[in-house]
Design an enzyme around this catalytic site. Sequence first.
Site, PDB file in Angstrom:
ATOM      1  CG  HIS A  24      -0.381  -0.065   2.446  1.00 31.66           C
ATOM      2  ND1 HIS A  24       0.653   0.676   3.109  1.00 31.66           N
ATOM      3  CD2 HIS A  24      -0.347  -1.230   3.215  1.00 31.66           C
ATOM      4  CE1 HIS A  24       1.011   0.134   4.180  1.00 31.66           C
ATOM      5  NE2 HIS A  24       0.465  -0.851   4.587  1.00 31.66           N
ATOM      6  CG  HIS A  27       4.247  -1.714   1.851  1.00 34.19           C
ATOM      7  ND1 HIS A  27       2.908  -1.942   1.823  1.00 34.19           N
ATOM      8  CD2 HIS A  27       4.936  -2.317   2.840  1.00 34.19           C
ATOM      9  CE1 HIS A  27       2.688  -2.944   2.991  1.00 34.19           C
ATOM     10  NE2 HIS A  27       4.003  -2.921   3.581  1.00 34.19           N
ATOM     11  CB  CYS A 132      -0.535 -11.801  21.680  1.00 40.14           C
ATOM     12  SG  CYS A 132      -1.599 -11.002  20.273  1.00 40.14           S
ATOM     13  CB  CYS A 135       2.094  -9.293  19.575  1.00 42.71           C
ATOM     14  SG  CYS A 135       0.851  -8.369  20.092  1.00 42.71           S
ATOM     15  CB  CYS A 150      -3.051  -8.552  22.593  1.00 44.83           C
ATOM     16  SG  CYS A 150      -2.246  -7.765  21.445  1.00 44.83           S
ATOM     17  CG  HIS A 153      -3.284  -8.569  17.489  1.00 42.11           C
ATOM     18  ND1 HIS A 153      -2.027  -8.119  18.059  1.00 42.11           N
ATOM     19  CD2 HIS A 153      -3.089  -8.738  16.276  1.00 42.11           C
ATOM     20  CE1 HIS A 153      -1.345  -8.198  17.054  1.00 42.11           C
ATOM     21  NE2 HIS A 153      -1.801  -8.164  16.023  1.00 42.11           N
ATOM     22  CE  LYS A 303     -15.143  16.137  -0.044  1.00 39.90           C
ATOM     23  NZ  LYS A 303     -14.353  16.642   1.196  1.00 39.90           N
ATOM     24  CE  LYS A 306     -11.711   3.451  -6.936  1.00 36.54           C
ATOM     25  NZ  LYS A 306     -11.341   3.095  -8.456  1.00 36.54           N
TER      26      LYS A 306
END
Length: 662
Positions: A24, A27, A132, A135, A150, A153, A303, A306
């Site tokens: 995303h 990255h 956990c 984690c 946790c 999570h 905005k 979608k």
Amino acid sequence: MKRRAALDRFFITTPIYYVNAKPHLGHAYTTIVADSIARYHRLAGHETFFLTGTDEHGDKIVEAAAKAGSSPQQYVDTISEQFRSLLPELQISNDDFIRTTEERHKQVVRDILQRVYDAGDIYLSEYEGRYCTGCEQFLTDKDLDANGLCPDHKVAPTVIKEKNYFFRMSKYQDWLKQHIQDNPEFIRPEHYRNEVLSMLDMGVLDDLCISRPKSRLDWGIELPFDSGYVTYVWFDALINYITGLGGPDSENFSKFWPRANHLVAKDILKPHAIFWPTMLKAAGFEPYQNLNVHGYWLMQDTKMSKSLGNVVEPLAMRDTYGLDAFRYFLLREMRFGRDASFSERALVGRLNADLANDLGNLFSRVLSMTHKYFGGEVPAMGQRSHAEDVEILDLALNSFANYQQLFPRFQFGRALEALWELVRGLNKYVDVTAPWTLFKNGETERLAMVIGTLLGLMRKIALHIWPVMPQTAETMFAQLGGEFDPSAIDLGKEAEAFGDFLQTGTRLAKASNLFPRVEFKEVESGGQAEPRQDNPKKDKQPKQPKTQQPAPEVGIAEFADFQKLDLRLGTVLSAEPHPEADRLYVVKIDLGEPQPRQVVAGLREHLEVEFLVGRQVVVVANLAPRKLRGVESQGMIMAVKDKDGLQLLTATGLVENGSKVS
RNA sequence: GGGCCGGUAGCUCAAUUGGCAGAGCCUUCGGCUCAUAACCGAACUGGUGUAGGUUCAAAUCCUACCCGGCCUACCA
């Protein structure tokens, strides 16, 4: 050939990305920054190594693979490929791509583990704790939230008792602190350096658990000294920076190692600032040169109706606005280290104002004039006779010098701003010299000077811009009748003199439209876009771009919400200092129940025992029990606080203990 | 509760570490015609979060507080 001294070597890394989610914006940003800085150093003639890759071990991968119905290996192959194939799409010029499941990495990890083990800094110890899976680590009391879950999570950790190997990290705490103090640039920007120093000041570092028994997790790298265990994911992952160079005994390692620049998002500060240097120290290596920490992209003003998900897809941005505009925006808009807002509106603003109007139009108008006045060929330069010709050259050299000072220090926004002073200056130079008038008046010599100056400085702009917008720079060079060859550039010299002018007679492109203007369409979404609330999970990678937090709906509680609260009056029977906590009382309260309630309350610095005992107070009677410093608290005493201190809530008269507030 | 970072023009941010508060964007007006409705110029907008203090001089240093973000803890 450019001379390359050892000091001119540069090693830049991105984190290796955890392969449990698609790439995303976060990255993309990290990788694009790394790419730009790598290109910059290549341009400056430094021998450069740029490493990125994927992190592929750990139980989260096993889980994700199972969920996808494939083997871990198949799974990581697939996702890793998604990351790898994104790189050329963003014109990333990495020298290698490291995967932690590769054999070369396993060998290096074992090698380094063995070194640390031989040095006596790894020991076996039994450990009981709450684990956990999200984690991938044990959690202490302080890690848990109010309900014993946790906090990241929202699941209850499992109690596990097992023997594990520990890295004696605490041993290197003082050394690390000293090192950070002696090297102000070791962690930068300074804010994060302070953060790390305060972590180190807080107390003794815990030793680091670096293993998992195979019985629980076998998707990892086996310890060289105990085949019953695999390596803990961080110990595995961080070492990629050495593997990527070819391992500790490789030529590249000896060439590049101490000159490593790591680039990370702020969520993985601690592993890189504390685990990694101490690991290196224990293994007998020098610490890296710099840790460069950047902030998050926040979603604001969005905005993009979608997708309520609000996830910015790097490739969608590239497809809509062009890769270079996207890269330019990311570097121009974020002040390195701080958070910044991502919005298409701002991107379009930059694209139109900086790229289309200022830069693109400059190329367009100058090429057009060269065609009108000189048949599209570079004219022979004459004397630099006028004041404005000297001034523009001063401005240019100053601009390049500033750029070269700021860019390698990760001040990308300011560096680009410095360059744009020249871009705007050249547009002004065109207006002031008015080549069309010179042409009309037949002042051909002066006209050639002006056009030549413009073309020469445009070439310099193109090469300076190449680290950020490689494609555009190459197009610019092509339009200027040349080919861009980074290895032929001596960046320092470019900022010192006008230098070699484009060869007289070179044919130039007739027209240029580098950045078409973009109309920004405001998409109305009927009120506020609903930003998605991401799980605030702590990943080992740049976070999902955060959505703008809408004001939480605390204003209105339904009656049903209120009914959930069981508020009762009760009399304080006793109040004793908490044995382990100097701000807490352990209070016993008669709530009309068979047994008195035990409540831990943070009243000690406000109220005396004598004041409390016998007093009737309002208690939240159905609050989930919670241990505080080892003592269970079965409710909460209600109080109000203002600038004058703290007051207890009670009824206006005495009531029967246990009476419910309604 | 403690710590760190930030608060400067409508917006995004500068201010070389104490020396006349500045850019860009937006808006308005003017100029120009080489150019992508662009470019150039001008104008506009400021008790630098608040209140004190130090200083010849404070956005900058000190104290307290307010707001936002992050870290941290024994507020249940």
